[in-house]
Scaffold this motif. Structure first.
Motif, mmCIF file in Angstrom:
data_model
loop_
_atom_site.group_PDB
_atom_site.id
_atom_site.type_symbol
_atom_site.label_atom_id
_atom_site.label_comp_id
_atom_site.label_asym_id
_atom_site.label_seq_id
_atom_site.Cartn_x
_atom_site.Cartn_y
_atom_site.Cartn_z
ATOM 1 N N MET A 1 -119.201 -84.754 53.883
ATOM 2 C CA MET A 1 -120.140 -84.082 53.364
ATOM 3 C C MET A 1 -120.925 -83.212 54.313
ATOM 4 S SD MET A 1 -120.704 -84.767 49.958
ATOM 5 C CE MET A 1 -120.225 -85.955 48.835
ATOM 6 N N GLU A 2 -121.137 -83.857 55.484
ATOM 7 C CA GLU A 2 -121.795 -83.122 56.493
ATOM 8 C C GLU A 2 -121.127 -82.244 56.981
ATOM 9 O OE1 GLU A 2 -125.307 -82.595 59.145
ATOM 10 O OE2 GLU A 2 -125.224 -83.616 57.060
ATOM 11 N N ALA A 3 -119.685 -82.228 57.146
ATOM 12 C CA ALA A 3 -118.770 -81.353 58.020
ATOM 13 C C ALA A 3 -118.510 -79.975 56.827
ATOM 14 C CB ALA A 3 -117.392 -82.079 58.191
ATOM 15 N N GLY A 4 -119.017 -80.135 55.457
ATOM 16 C CA GLY A 4 -118.965 -79.372 54.765
ATOM 17 C C GLY A 4 -117.338 -79.267 53.970
ATOM 18 N N THR A 11 -121.703 -80.155 45.094
ATOM 19 C CA THR A 11 -122.199 -79.245 44.527
ATOM 20 C C THR A 11 -122.320 -79.814 43.013
ATOM 21 O OG1 THR A 11 -121.440 -77.348 45.535
ATOM 22 C CG2 THR A 11 -122.189 -76.929 43.308
ATOM 23 N N HIS A 12 -121.217 -80.523 42.716
ATOM 24 C CA HIS A 12 -121.000 -81.086 41.307
ATOM 25 C C HIS A 12 -122.057 -82.229 41.112
ATOM 26 C CE1 HIS A 12 -119.294 -82.576 37.518
ATOM 27 N NE2 HIS A 12 -119.413 -83.708 38.022
ATOM 28 N N GLU A 13 -122.052 -83.245 42.173
ATOM 29 C CA GLU A 13 -123.159 -84.305 42.074
ATOM 30 C C GLU A 13 -124.452 -84.081 42.143
ATOM 31 O OE1 GLU A 13 -122.307 -87.373 41.372
ATOM 32 O OE2 GLU A 13 -120.168 -86.920 41.262
ATOM 33 N N ALA A 14 -124.737 -82.894 43.246
ATOM 34 C CA ALA A 14 -126.180 -82.498 43.170
ATOM 35 C C ALA A 14 -126.793 -81.917 41.887
ATOM 36 C CB ALA A 14 -126.473 -81.758 44.382
ATOM 37 N N ALA A 15 -126.005 -80.858 41.325
ATOM 38 C CA ALA A 15 -126.473 -80.354 40.083
ATOM 39 C C ALA A 15 -126.415 -81.213 38.965
ATOM 40 C CB ALA A 15 -125.169 -79.384 39.582
ATOM 41 N N GLY A 16 -125.528 -82.368 38.984
ATOM 42 C CA GLY A 16 -125.746 -83.343 37.717
ATOM 43 C C GLY A 16 -126.852 -84.224 37.821
ATOM 44 N N LEU A 17 -127.153 -84.601 39.285
ATOM 45 C CA LEU A 17 -128.605 -85.458 39.451
ATOM 46 C C LEU A 17 -129.775 -84.357 39.142
ATOM 47 C CD1 LEU A 17 -127.759 -87.047 42.819
ATOM 48 C CD2 LEU A 17 -127.747 -88.194 40.462
ATOM 49 N N ASP A 31 -129.935 -74.191 40.295
ATOM 50 C CA ASP A 31 -129.033 -73.327 41.490
ATOM 51 C C ASP A 31 -129.679 -73.165 42.459
ATOM 52 O OD1 ASP A 31 -126.793 -73.134 39.491
ATOM 53 O OD2 ASP A 31 -127.692 -71.020 38.455
ATOM 54 N N GLY A 32 -131.075 -72.663 42.523
ATOM 55 C CA GLY A 32 -131.763 -72.806 43.976
ATOM 56 C C GLY A 32 -131.597 -73.809 44.606
ATOM 57 N N ALA A 33 -131.991 -74.921 43.884
ATOM 58 C CA ALA A 33 -131.920 -76.337 44.811
ATOM 59 C C ALA A 33 -130.692 -76.849 45.162
ATOM 60 C CB ALA A 33 -132.596 -77.332 43.561
ATOM 61 N N VAL A 34 -129.616 -76.569 44.477
ATOM 62 C CA VAL A 34 -128.239 -76.733 45.154
ATOM 63 C C VAL A 34 -128.113 -75.829 46.247
ATOM 64 C CG1 VAL A 34 -125.695 -76.692 44.413
ATOM 65 C CG2 VAL A 34 -127.348 -77.631 42.967
ATOM 66 N N ASP A 35 -128.434 -74.556 46.036
ATOM 67 C CA ASP A 35 -128.235 -73.613 47.233
ATOM 68 C C ASP A 35 -128.893 -74.105 48.433
ATOM 69 O OD1 ASP A 35 -127.480 -71.140 48.422
ATOM 70 O OD2 ASP A 35 -129.709 -70.817 48.549
ATOM 71 N N ARG A 36 -129.927 -74.590 48.313
ATOM 72 C CA ARG A 36 -130.950 -75.152 49.404
ATOM 73 C C ARG A 36 -130.068 -76.441 49.943
ATOM 74 N NH1 ARG A 36 -136.034 -77.618 48.800
ATOM 75 N NH2 ARG A 36 -135.949 -78.033 50.831
ATOM 76 N N ILE A 37 -129.650 -77.118 49.034
ATOM 77 C CA ILE A 37 -128.941 -78.448 49.560
ATOM 78 C C ILE A 37 -127.721 -78.101 50.558
ATOM 79 C CG2 ILE A 37 -127.771 -80.437 49.065
ATOM 80 C CD1 ILE A 37 -129.849 -80.522 46.671
ATOM 81 N N LEU A 38 -126.933 -77.210 49.810
ATOM 82 C CA LEU A 38 -125.692 -76.829 50.485
ATOM 83 C C LEU A 38 -125.850 -76.146 51.528
ATOM 84 C CD1 LEU A 38 -123.622 -76.422 47.260
ATOM 85 C CD2 LEU A 38 -123.625 -78.344 48.776
ATOM 86 N N TRP A 39 -126.445 -74.811 51.541
ATOM 87 C CA TRP A 39 -126.130 -73.810 52.611
ATOM 88 C C TRP A 39 -127.580 -73.738 53.355
ATOM 89 C CZ3 TRP A 39 -121.626 -73.494 52.342
ATOM 90 C CH2 TRP A 39 -120.922 -73.267 51.044
ATOM 91 N N GLN A 40 -128.789 -74.298 53.189
ATOM 92 C CA GLN A 40 -129.971 -74.382 54.041
ATOM 93 C C GLN A 40 -129.886 -75.859 54.768
ATOM 94 O OE1 GLN A 40 -133.335 -72.476 52.162
ATOM 95 N NE2 GLN A 40 -132.118 -71.300 50.940
ATOM 96 N N GLU A 41 -129.040 -76.342 54.583
ATOM 97 C CA GLU A 41 -129.020 -78.043 55.067
ATOM 98 C C GLU A 41 -130.060 -78.760 55.055
ATOM 99 O OE1 GLU A 41 -127.270 -77.636 59.020
ATOM 100 O OE2 GLU A 41 -125.775 -76.017 58.465
ATOM 101 N N ALA A 42 -130.571 -78.789 53.389
ATOM 102 C CA ALA A 42 -131.858 -79.598 53.520
ATOM 103 C C ALA A 42 -131.203 -81.086 53.201
ATOM 104 C CB ALA A 42 -132.279 -79.001 52.304
ATOM 105 N N ARG A 43 -130.036 -81.456 53.537
ATOM 106 C CA ARG A 43 -129.501 -82.745 53.272
ATOM 107 C C ARG A 43 -130.066 -83.754 53.928
ATOM 108 N NH1 ARG A 43 -123.727 -80.595 54.630
ATOM 109 N NH2 ARG A 43 -123.772 -78.805 53.592
ATOM 110 N N ARG A 44 -130.263 -84.764 53.287
ATOM 111 C CA ARG A 44 -130.848 -86.060 53.566
ATOM 112 C C ARG A 44 -129.992 -87.124 53.143
ATOM 113 N NH1 ARG A 44 -133.325 -82.481 55.511
ATOM 114 N NH2 ARG A 44 -135.446 -81.988 55.326
#
Length: 110
Positions: A1-4, A11-17, A31-44
């Protein structure tokens, strides 16, 4: 996940949650939240491990998370790790399950 390498799955899992919580937060921009998670590296990341006697000491437990800081680099707020020790997890789970069954039976008779 971290390596992309698994972006579609993430995307599928985050959107479902997030969709499951939309009734609580109707104005949420999924869509904005998924964008932040994936592309702005807001992952935890959070890892929780149940340990037995082989990982009873602090050093042994720390070894379970070796290289966690390089796999999920950055501030420690990005990654949390914890352990819960049980001498006999099966016995604890059996006792817990018995209590749950009793409670469910009580609720079923209300």
């Amino acid at each position: 996940m971290e390596a992309g390498e698994r972006v579609a799955e993430l995307t599928h899992e985050a959107a479902g949650l997030l969709e499951a919580q939309q009734h609580v937060y109707p104005g949420m921009d999924i869509d904005g939240a998924v964008d932040r998670i994936l592309w702005q590296e807001a992952r935890r990341y959070r890892v929780s491990i149940t340990t037995g006697n082989t990982h009873k000491t602090e050093n042994a437990r720390a070894g379970l998370f070796a290289d966690y800081d390089t796999t999920a680099a950055g501030d420690t707020l990005r990654r949390q790790a914890e352990t819960m020790h049980f001498d006999d997890l099966r016995a604890w789970m059996a006792g817990f399950a018995a209590k749950v069954i009793i409670k469910l039976e009580e609720l079923g008779n209300v």
